[in-house]
Motif scaffolding. Structure first.
Motif, short mmCIF file in Angstrom:
data_model
loop_
_atom_site.label_atom_id
_atom_site.label_comp_id
_atom_site.label_asym_id
_atom_site.label_seq_id
_atom_site.Cartn_x
_atom_site.Cartn_y
_atom_site.Cartn_z
N GLY A 164 0.80 -1.22 0.00
CA GLY A 164 0.00 0.00 0.00
C GLY A 164 0.83 1.26 0.00
N THR A 165 2.04 1.18 0.55
CA THR A 165 2.89 2.37 0.65
C THR A 165 3.50 2.79 -0.67
OG1 THR A 165 4.72 0.93 1.29
CG2 THR A 165 3.46 1.97 3.07
N LEU A 166 3.35 1.98 -1.71
CA LEU A 166 3.95 2.32 -3.01
C LEU A 166 3.29 3.51 -3.66
CD1 LEU A 166 4.24 -1.29 -4.53
CD2 LEU A 166 6.01 0.00 -3.31
N ILE A 167 2.02 3.79 -3.29
CA ILE A 167 1.21 4.80 -3.98
C ILE A 167 0.91 5.97 -3.06
CG2 ILE A 167 -0.99 5.22 -5.14
CD1 ILE A 167 -1.14 2.25 -5.76
N ASP A 168 1.01 7.17 -3.61
CA ASP A 168 0.49 8.37 -2.96
C ASP A 168 -1.03 8.37 -3.19
OD1 ASP A 168 -0.49 10.96 -2.49
OD2 ASP A 168 1.40 11.90 -3.04
N ASP A 169 -1.79 8.05 -2.15
CA ASP A 169 -3.24 7.88 -2.31
C ASP A 169 -3.92 9.13 -2.84
OD1 ASP A 169 -2.85 5.37 -1.31
OD2 ASP A 169 -3.88 5.71 0.60
N THR A 170 -3.52 10.29 -2.35
CA THR A 170 -4.14 11.54 -2.79
C THR A 170 -3.88 11.78 -4.28
OG1 THR A 170 -3.92 12.50 -0.58
CG2 THR A 170 -4.25 14.02 -2.42
N ALA A 171 -2.65 11.54 -4.70
CA ALA A 171 -2.31 11.71 -6.11
C ALA A 171 -3.08 10.73 -6.98
CB ALA A 171 -0.80 11.54 -6.31
N LEU A 172 -3.28 9.52 -6.48
CA LEU A 172 -4.03 8.51 -7.24
C LEU A 172 -5.47 8.95 -7.45
CD1 LEU A 172 -4.35 5.76 -8.57
CD2 LEU A 172 -4.75 4.79 -6.29
N THR B 98 -3.32 1.27 5.64
CA THR B 98 -3.96 0.77 6.86
C THR B 98 -4.91 -0.34 6.46
OG1 THR B 98 -3.84 2.94 7.93
CG2 THR B 98 -5.42 1.35 8.82
N GLU B 99 -4.75 -1.50 7.08
CA GLU B 99 -5.62 -2.63 6.79
C GLU B 99 -6.20 -3.18 8.08
OE1 GLU B 99 -3.55 -5.53 4.42
OE2 GLU B 99 -3.16 -4.10 2.80
N PRO B 100 -7.50 -3.55 8.07
CA PRO B 100 -8.45 -3.40 6.97
C PRO B 100 -8.64 -1.93 6.57
CG PRO B 100 -9.34 -4.82 8.70
CD PRO B 100 -8.13 -4.18 9.26
N LEU B 101 -8.98 -1.73 5.31
CA LEU B 101 -9.24 -0.37 4.82
C LEU B 101 -10.43 0.21 5.56
CD1 LEU B 101 -8.33 1.70 2.65
CD2 LEU B 101 -10.09 0.72 1.16
N LEU B 102 -10.25 1.41 6.11
CA LEU B 102 -11.30 2.02 6.93
C LEU B 102 -12.57 2.23 6.10
CD1 LEU B 102 -9.15 4.65 8.84
CD2 LEU B 102 -9.95 2.43 9.68
N PRO B 103 -13.74 2.00 6.68
CA PRO B 103 -15.00 2.15 5.94
C PRO B 103 -15.20 3.55 5.36
CG PRO B 103 -15.38 0.96 7.98
CD PRO B 103 -13.96 1.46 8.04
N VAL B 104 -14.56 4.56 5.97
CA VAL B 104 -14.76 5.94 5.49
C VAL B 104 -13.75 6.32 4.41
CG1 VAL B 104 -15.76 6.70 7.67
CG2 VAL B 104 -13.27 6.83 7.35
N HIS B 105 -12.85 5.41 4.06
CA HIS B 105 -11.83 5.76 3.07
C HIS B 105 -12.48 6.02 1.71
CE1 HIS B 105 -8.21 5.69 0.62
NE2 HIS B 105 -7.48 5.71 1.73
N PRO B 106 -12.05 7.05 1.00
CA PRO B 106 -12.69 7.38 -0.28
C PRO B 106 -12.53 6.31 -1.36
CG PRO B 106 -10.75 8.78 0.12
CD PRO B 106 -11.06 8.07 1.40
N PHE B 107 -11.60 5.39 -1.21
CA PHE B 107 -11.48 4.32 -2.21
C PHE B 107 -12.77 3.52 -2.34
CE2 PHE B 107 -6.57 3.88 -1.75
CZ PHE B 107 -6.38 4.87 -2.70
N TRP B 108 -13.45 3.28 -1.21
CA TRP B 108 -14.62 2.42 -1.23
C TRP B 108 -15.71 2.94 -2.18
CZ3 TRP B 108 -14.50 -2.34 0.39
CH2 TRP B 108 -13.73 -2.72 1.49
N ALA B 109 -15.93 4.23 -2.16
CA ALA B 109 -17.04 4.80 -2.93
C ALA B 109 -16.63 5.31 -4.30
CB ALA B 109 -17.68 5.94 -2.11
#
Length: 310
Positions: free
Chosen positions: A226-234, A253-264
């Motif tokens: 997970g650390t390979l990517i800048d999440d905001t830039a992605l 962070t795993e499990p991925l938090l339910p509020v993380h923007p990736f989910w939606a």
């Protein structure tokens, strides 16, 4: 002479490994005592999960080697109390699982399967995908897993490029290395697969500048770290259309938090760190072989370079 082997992992792992590891050690011809509770000064080998209670290796005064249960060693390799050889897990089951997951998701994006699987809305979609020979795949990381995935995809007809820190040569794969080669490798990535280890040098390697070097609309697949990517830039690259989709199996962070923007996010697929896993039967044979080698005075397999971190 009996090798005292401490199994240092969570209780559920012990239940999973006790029988197959004991059988593998017997098949390897090793005289052993395998337990979860040796006095530290009696331990010869530690079969190790980095989330175990063992974090200070100094009391293990006769320790010969630490045999990691996982492919990733980032949570143990820089432990200042660890002075003996550290072997990472390289296991047929783990490798085959990664090859199947990566190949499946590359084909999914190459063939545009989501439009048909998710788009059951009465529209007759007649777009025909290109052949594999016309879809370029780049793999960052040419270790055991990266090489196996590159070989699988090349045999399917994809033009495969691979990048690593140091120069490597693979049949049917165009290879690049070093900082100069990274930009060229990214420019050829209609589909980018990340299989690099987690080290200080790879943290946020895929940032805004690197994402901008990829073809517009490219797909990113990350079963590495997970650390390979800048999440905001992605997310910004997905929102702008620079990237077409991201399929992510690993996260900071795993499990991925339910509020993380990736989910939606409509252009993100989340899978729960299932791209590959260590299988007890095959991993036990790898561990048993290393114990046999250690007792016979032979070189251990899959030793970690402590300076590089993998």
């Amino acid at each position: 002479m009996t090798a005292n082997i401490l199994f240092a992992a969570t209780a559920n792992r012990w239940a999973e490994y006790e029988t197959p590891l004991s059988e593998a050690l017997r098949e390897a011809g090793v005289a052993f005592d395998l337990r979860t509770d040796f006095p530290p000064d009696e331990v010869d080998y530690i079969v190790y999960a980095p989330n175990s209670e063992v974090q200070d290796f100094k009391p293990y005064t006769r320790l010969k080697a630490v045999l990691n249960l996982w492919a990733g060693v980032e949570d143990v390799v820089f432990n200042p109390t660890l002075s003996v050889p550290l072997a990472r897990m390289v296991d047929h089951g783990l490798t085959q699982g990664m090859v199947e997951w990566v190949t499946g998701h590359v084909l999914r994006h190459h063939l545009g399967m989501d439009a048909h699987i998710l788009g059951q809305d009465g529209q007759w979609r007649t777009e025909v995908p290109p052949l594999a020979q016309d879809r370029r795949v780049t793999i960052l990381g040419l270790g055991e897993l990266g090489r196996a995935c590159a070989d699988s995809l090349a045999r399917l007809g994809f033009p495969v490029s691979g990048w690593s820190r140091s120069a490597k040569s693979l049949p049917d794969v165009t290879t690049y290395h070093g900082d100069d080669g990274l930009a060229e490798a990214l420019s050829r990535a209609d589909i980018l697969v990340l299989l690099l280890p987690d080290t200080p040098d790879t943290t946020d390697l895929v940032n805004a500048d690197r994402l901008a070097q990829m073809p517009e609309g490219a797909v990113l697949i990350n079963p590495g770290r997970g650390t390979l990517i800048d999440d905001t830039a992605l997310i910004e690259a997905l929102d702008s259309g620079r990237l077409g989709h991201a399929t992510l199996d690993v996260f900071r962070t795993e499990p991925l938090l339910p509020v993380h923007p990736f989910w939606a996010h409509p252009k993100v697929t989340v899978t729960p760190h299932i791209a590959s896993a260590t299988r007890a039967d095959s991993a036990s044979r790898v561990i048993a072989e290393n114990v046999r080698r250690g007792e016979a005075g032979e070189p251990l397999l899959h030793l970690v370079n402590r300076d590089l971190g993998y």
